[in-house]
Scaffold this active site. Structure first.
Site, PDB file in Angstrom:
ATOM      1  CG  ASN A   1     -12.638  -0.800   3.658  1.00 55.99           C
ATOM      2  OD1 ASN A   1     -13.000  -1.368   4.686  1.00 55.99           O
ATOM      3  ND2 ASN A   1     -11.584  -0.004   3.610  1.00 55.99           N
TER       4      ASN A   1
ATOM      5  CG  HIS B   1      -8.568  -2.885  -2.235  1.00 52.64           C
ATOM      6  ND1 HIS B   1      -9.513  -2.221  -2.977  1.00 52.64           N
ATOM      7  CD2 HIS B   1      -8.439  -2.180  -1.092  1.00 52.64           C
ATOM      8  CE1 HIS B   1      -9.929  -1.154  -2.321  1.00 52.64           C
ATOM      9  NE2 HIS B   1      -9.307  -1.110  -1.172  1.00 52.64           N
ATOM     10  CG  PHE B   2      -8.937  -9.307   0.503  1.00 52.09           C
ATOM     11  CD1 PHE B   2      -9.326  -9.462  -0.825  1.00 52.09           C
ATOM     12  CD2 PHE B   2      -9.715  -9.870   1.494  1.00 52.09           C
ATOM     13  CE1 PHE B   2     -10.479 -10.169  -1.148  1.00 52.09           C
ATOM     14  CE2 PHE B   2     -10.868 -10.584   1.179  1.00 52.09           C
ATOM     15  CZ  PHE B   2     -11.250 -10.729  -0.138  1.00 52.09           C
ATOM     16  CG  HIS B   3      -6.686  -2.663   3.212  1.00 53.88           C
ATOM     17  ND1 HIS B   3      -5.953  -1.540   2.943  1.00 53.88           N
ATOM     18  CD2 HIS B   3      -7.924  -2.438   2.704  1.00 53.88           C
ATOM     19  CE1 HIS B   3      -6.723  -0.653   2.305  1.00 53.88           C
ATOM     20  NE2 HIS B   3      -7.922  -1.186   2.148  1.00 53.88           N
TER      21      HIS B   3
ATOM     22  CG  ASP C   1      -2.042   0.999   1.119  1.00 54.17           C
ATOM     23  OD1 ASP C   1      -3.203   0.570   1.055  1.00 54.17           O
ATOM     24  OD2 ASP C   1      -1.769   2.224   1.074  1.00 54.17           O
ATOM     25  CB  ILE C   2       1.006   4.136  -2.321  1.00 49.93           C
ATOM     26  CG1 ILE C   2       2.155   4.994  -2.820  1.00 49.93           C
ATOM     27  CG2 ILE C   2      -0.268   4.944  -2.159  1.00 49.93           C
ATOM     28  CD1 ILE C   2       1.946   5.528  -4.226  1.00 49.93           C
TER      29      ILE C   2
ATOM     30  CG  HIS D   1     -14.230   3.989   5.957  1.00 48.75           C
ATOM     31  ND1 HIS D   1     -13.995   5.308   6.219  1.00 48.75           N
ATOM     32  CD2 HIS D   1     -15.014   3.533   6.952  1.00 48.75           C
ATOM     33  CE1 HIS D   1     -14.607   5.654   7.338  1.00 48.75           C
ATOM     34  NE2 HIS D   1     -15.236   4.586   7.806  1.00 48.75           N
ATOM     35  CD  GLN D   2     -14.746  -0.425  -2.805  1.00 46.84           C
ATOM     36  OE1 GLN D   2     -15.949  -0.563  -2.609  1.00 46.84           O
ATOM     37  NE2 GLN D   2     -14.086  -1.130  -3.702  1.00 46.84           N
TER      38      GLN D   2
HETATM   39  P1  AMP Z   1      -9.791   1.480   0.402  1.00 38.75           P
HETATM   40  O1  AMP Z   1     -10.125   2.632   1.287  1.00 38.75           O
HETATM   41  O2  AMP Z   1     -10.102   0.154   1.047  1.00 38.75           O
HETATM   42  O3  AMP Z   1     -10.424   1.604  -0.970  1.00 38.75           O
HETATM   43  O4  AMP Z   1      -8.216   1.512   0.245  1.00 38.75           O
HETATM   44  C1  AMP Z   1      -7.549   1.861  -0.914  1.00 38.75           C
HETATM   45  C2  AMP Z   1      -6.082   1.756  -0.620  1.00 38.75           C
HETATM   46  O5  AMP Z   1      -5.365   1.843  -1.825  1.00 38.75           O
HETATM   47  C3  AMP Z   1      -5.550   2.851   0.297  1.00 38.75           C
HETATM   48  O6  AMP Z   1      -4.985   2.261   1.473  1.00 38.75           O
HETATM   49  C4  AMP Z   1      -4.489   3.551  -0.549  1.00 38.75           C
HETATM   50  O7  AMP Z   1      -3.365   3.957   0.192  1.00 38.75           O
HETATM   51  C5  AMP Z   1      -4.143   2.481  -1.548  1.00 38.75           C
HETATM   52  N1  AMP Z   1      -3.618   2.986  -2.822  1.00 38.75           N
HETATM   53  C6  AMP Z   1      -4.143   3.930  -3.620  1.00 38.75           C
HETATM   54  N2  AMP Z   1      -3.370   4.119  -4.708  1.00 38.75           N
HETATM   55  C7  AMP Z   1      -2.332   3.256  -4.590  1.00 38.75           C
HETATM   56  C8  AMP Z   1      -1.196   2.966  -5.393  1.00 38.75           C
HETATM   57  N3  AMP Z   1      -0.954   3.623  -6.544  1.00 38.75           N
HETATM   58  N4  AMP Z   1      -0.333   2.019  -4.962  1.00 38.75           N
HETATM   59  C9  AMP Z   1      -0.548   1.366  -3.814  1.00 38.75           C
HETATM   60  N5  AMP Z   1      -1.620   1.588  -3.004  1.00 38.75           N
HETATM   61  C10 AMP Z   1      -2.486   2.532  -3.389  1.00 38.75           C
END
Ligand code: AMP
Length: 145
Positions: A86, A99-101, A30-31, A92-93
């Site tokens: 999410n 995606h799975f964190h 995650d960035i 909070h998406q």
């Molecule tokens: P969500 O709130 O579950 O949709 O989380 C989206 C996640 O994507 C966030 O934690 C961001 O930091 C991550 N994210 C967005 N753009 C990038 C990217 N280019 N590379 C890696 N992670 C990203």
């Protein structure tokens, strides 16, 4: 089909820090991590929410997710972690590609400590729980596998 920043990552149009890839799944850092080692696991199939995902993609993620969790924990030294997924703006998406964190939990609170959770408990009656279970079970029984 959802075109998102993750579609661009999958096509190699923007870079990522990749940790795992197979025919159906990609995992990368995650960035904006909320803890060291915060990793995202995504299907290559472009679907906005989990409920829209094909069985094949869901199975492919399910197969590899525990292994990625083990690797993240081993690499970071964390002993606790959350897997967060999410769906929808209200939940909070922000990126509308499933995606799975995988988030190590490294401290009780503060920046970089991992996921902070509020858990707003309610106390439904047994009858209310039974009615809800019946509604969900009936919907599942009526929907194709
Ligand atoms: P969500 O709130 O579950 O949709 O989380 C989206 C996640 O994507 C966030 O934690 C961001 O930091 C991550 N994210 C967005 N753009 C990038 C990217 N280019 N590379 C890696 N992670 C990203």
């Amino acid at each position: 089909m959802s075109e998102t920043i993750f579609s661009k990552i999958l096509r190699g149009e923007i870079p990522c820090h990749r940790v795992y890839e197979d025919a159906l799944v990609l995992a990368f850092m995650d960035i904006n991590p909320i803890a060291p080692g915060h990793t995202l696991v995504i299907p290559k199939e472009a679907r906005a929410t989990l409920a829209e995902l094909s069985d094949d993609s869901a199975a492919a993620i399910g197969r590899v997710l525990p292994r990625i969790c083990r690797a993240v924990m081993q690499a970071t030294g964390a002993t606790a972690y959350n897997v967060l997924q999410n769906n929808g703006v209200g939940a909070h998406q922000a990126v509308f590609h499933v995606h799975f964190h995988v988030i190590p939990k490294v401290a009780p609170s503060g920046p970089g400590s991992g996921l902070g959770i509020t858990w707003p408990v309610t106390k439904p009656s047994s009858e209310e729980l039974a009615a809800m279970a019946q509604r969900i079970a009936a919907t599942l029984a009526a929907s194709p596998a």
